[in-house]
Design a protein around this motif. Sequence first.
Motif, short mmCIF file in Angstrom:
data_model
loop_
_atom_site.label_atom_id
_atom_site.label_comp_id
_atom_site.label_asym_id
_atom_site.label_seq_id
_atom_site.Cartn_x
_atom_site.Cartn_y
_atom_site.Cartn_z
N GLU A 162 -11.16 8.75 -1.63
CA GLU A 162 -9.80 8.45 -1.28
C GLU A 162 -9.59 7.55 -0.11
O GLU A 162 -8.86 6.38 -0.29
CB GLU A 162 -8.97 9.81 -1.16
CG GLU A 162 -7.49 9.24 -0.94
CD GLU A 162 -6.95 8.94 -2.54
OE1 GLU A 162 -5.78 8.39 -2.59
OE2 GLU A 162 -7.28 9.39 -3.57
N VAL A 207 -4.15 8.55 -6.46
CA VAL A 207 -4.70 9.44 -5.52
C VAL A 207 -4.88 10.87 -6.09
O VAL A 207 -5.43 11.75 -5.56
CB VAL A 207 -3.65 9.56 -4.48
CG1 VAL A 207 -3.72 8.30 -3.61
CG2 VAL A 207 -2.29 9.87 -4.70
N ARG A 237 -3.22 8.43 4.71
CA ARG A 237 -2.88 8.15 3.54
C ARG A 237 -3.75 9.00 2.68
O ARG A 237 -3.42 9.94 1.62
CB ARG A 237 -3.16 6.79 2.73
CG ARG A 237 -1.99 5.99 3.18
CD ARG A 237 -0.53 6.31 2.56
NE ARG A 237 0.56 5.55 3.11
CZ ARG A 237 1.60 5.81 3.02
NH1 ARG A 237 1.96 7.05 2.38
NH2 ARG A 237 2.75 5.05 3.63
N GLN A 285 2.28 1.80 -3.54
CA GLN A 285 1.38 2.12 -4.74
C GLN A 285 1.74 3.34 -5.29
O GLN A 285 1.85 4.46 -4.91
CB GLN A 285 -0.11 2.19 -4.16
CG GLN A 285 -1.22 2.01 -5.23
CD GLN A 285 -2.60 1.99 -4.52
OE1 GLN A 285 -2.71 1.13 -3.57
NE2 GLN A 285 -3.51 2.28 -5.39
N TRP A 336 -8.22 3.67 -0.06
CA TRP A 336 -7.20 2.94 0.82
C TRP A 336 -7.70 1.80 1.69
O TRP A 336 -6.77 0.86 2.03
CB TRP A 336 -6.30 4.03 1.56
CG TRP A 336 -5.55 4.90 0.79
CD1 TRP A 336 -5.78 6.37 0.34
CD2 TRP A 336 -4.46 4.51 0.20
NE1 TRP A 336 -4.75 6.60 -0.47
CE2 TRP A 336 -3.76 5.62 -0.47
CE3 TRP A 336 -3.61 3.11 0.40
CZ2 TRP A 336 -2.64 5.65 -1.15
CZ3 TRP A 336 -2.28 3.24 -0.47
CH2 TRP A 336 -1.81 4.36 -1.22
N ALA A 371 0.84 -1.31 0.05
CA ALA A 371 -0.09 -0.07 -0.01
C ALA A 371 0.90 1.08 0.13
O ALA A 371 0.53 2.39 -0.58
CB ALA A 371 -0.92 0.12 1.09
N GLN A 418 -7.39 -1.95 0.93
CA GLN A 418 -5.94 -2.30 0.94
C GLN A 418 -6.06 -3.49 1.76
O GLN A 418 -6.70 -3.12 3.02
CB GLN A 418 -4.79 -1.47 1.11
CG GLN A 418 -4.69 -0.32 0.17
CD GLN A 418 -3.97 -0.85 -1.19
OE1 GLN A 418 -3.38 -2.24 -0.96
NE2 GLN A 418 -4.24 -0.50 -2.24
N ALA A 444 -5.37 4.41 6.56
CA ALA A 444 -6.03 4.73 5.46
C ALA A 444 -6.44 6.07 5.43
O ALA A 444 -6.37 6.92 4.59
CB ALA A 444 -7.36 4.07 5.17
#
Length: 353
Positions: free
Chosen positions: A59, A44, A77, A39, A63, A36, A66, A74
């Motif tokens: 978004e 994104v 991210r 990636q 995540w 992840a 994953q 998440a």
Amino acid sequence: MADKTQTPDAISAYYQTRAAHHGVITSDWLAQAQAAVEQPDSSVFHDLGTEKPFNVIDEFNGWRKQPDLAEAVAAIRAMAAVIRASEATTMMELEIELKKASDTLKSWDKTSISLTAGCDLFIRYVTRTSALEYEDFNSAKSRLLERAEKFGEISCKARKIIAMLSQDFIFDGCTILVHGLSRVVLEVLKTAAQNNKLFRVLCTEGRPDGTGVLLSNELTKLDIPVKLLLDSAVAYSMDEVDMVFVGADGVVESGGIINMMGTYQIALVAHSMNKPVYVAAESYKFARLYPLDQKDMAPALRPIEFGVKIPAKVEVERSARDYTPPQYLTLLFTDLGVLSPSVVSDELIQLYL
């Protein structure tokens, strides 16, 4: 204090999606989390072909797909993607965008302690540098993005660090009692098995959603001896236990934890029989909360099925978690180190200052 205005029958968003969330759990967390991290960034950004506007919830949900990626990671991210996709031209505009994105994520599930704590810590970590005030905006934005990515990587590696720190406390021939499906506890046990330690695990069944059954399946794949217990058989089986290992939804300022319902009573029984209770929790779960009792926090409700029809007049307790005070905990294994409950408040001050 708990939010008294919350709809009493509202099911926590986490528990609404729990089945799908656990459906992708594997026994190899680190490899999936690292995948992840690495990636490609194209996932994104806006879809330039369709000019689809950036949406932090989309978004975040992307995540969350994953395998075995924590909800708070998440969110971290997704917040990093906010910086990457931002069209702000000043630091003030960018910070406002981050604050709005943070509020949006936290409102997705107001009962999620780790989600709220992760967003708050992200804001503090990423924007906590006075040097940004003296740089041009593009340079400052690049530095913010670097810090955001670093924070995400630290969070992804937290479980592996915790697993390594805990190994000295697991000895050959020991019996470990676990409660619920904590992915960091799973990583601890997996690492111990990889280090050729000989131990067995007692798993509570984890009613009503069978999290202990899921954990026992994962441990069986690792050839770890497992015994599944009824939740009500904890006191009956405590004589066999050498230590208790639990995860945490949140670590609060008192040094206590908020975790899956039943953790408190397990800690009480263990304490009365002089069994150590160890908590494995990532630092992004350290929350600025100080509950005074079980009702002094926002409830996280979950659906419960008894297999038989329940009369409408019967009230059902559906809270998904309880609060365990610090005096019933022995040590907390975190990516910040091995902490006693009394040290947690000092670490929280360092994290949030």
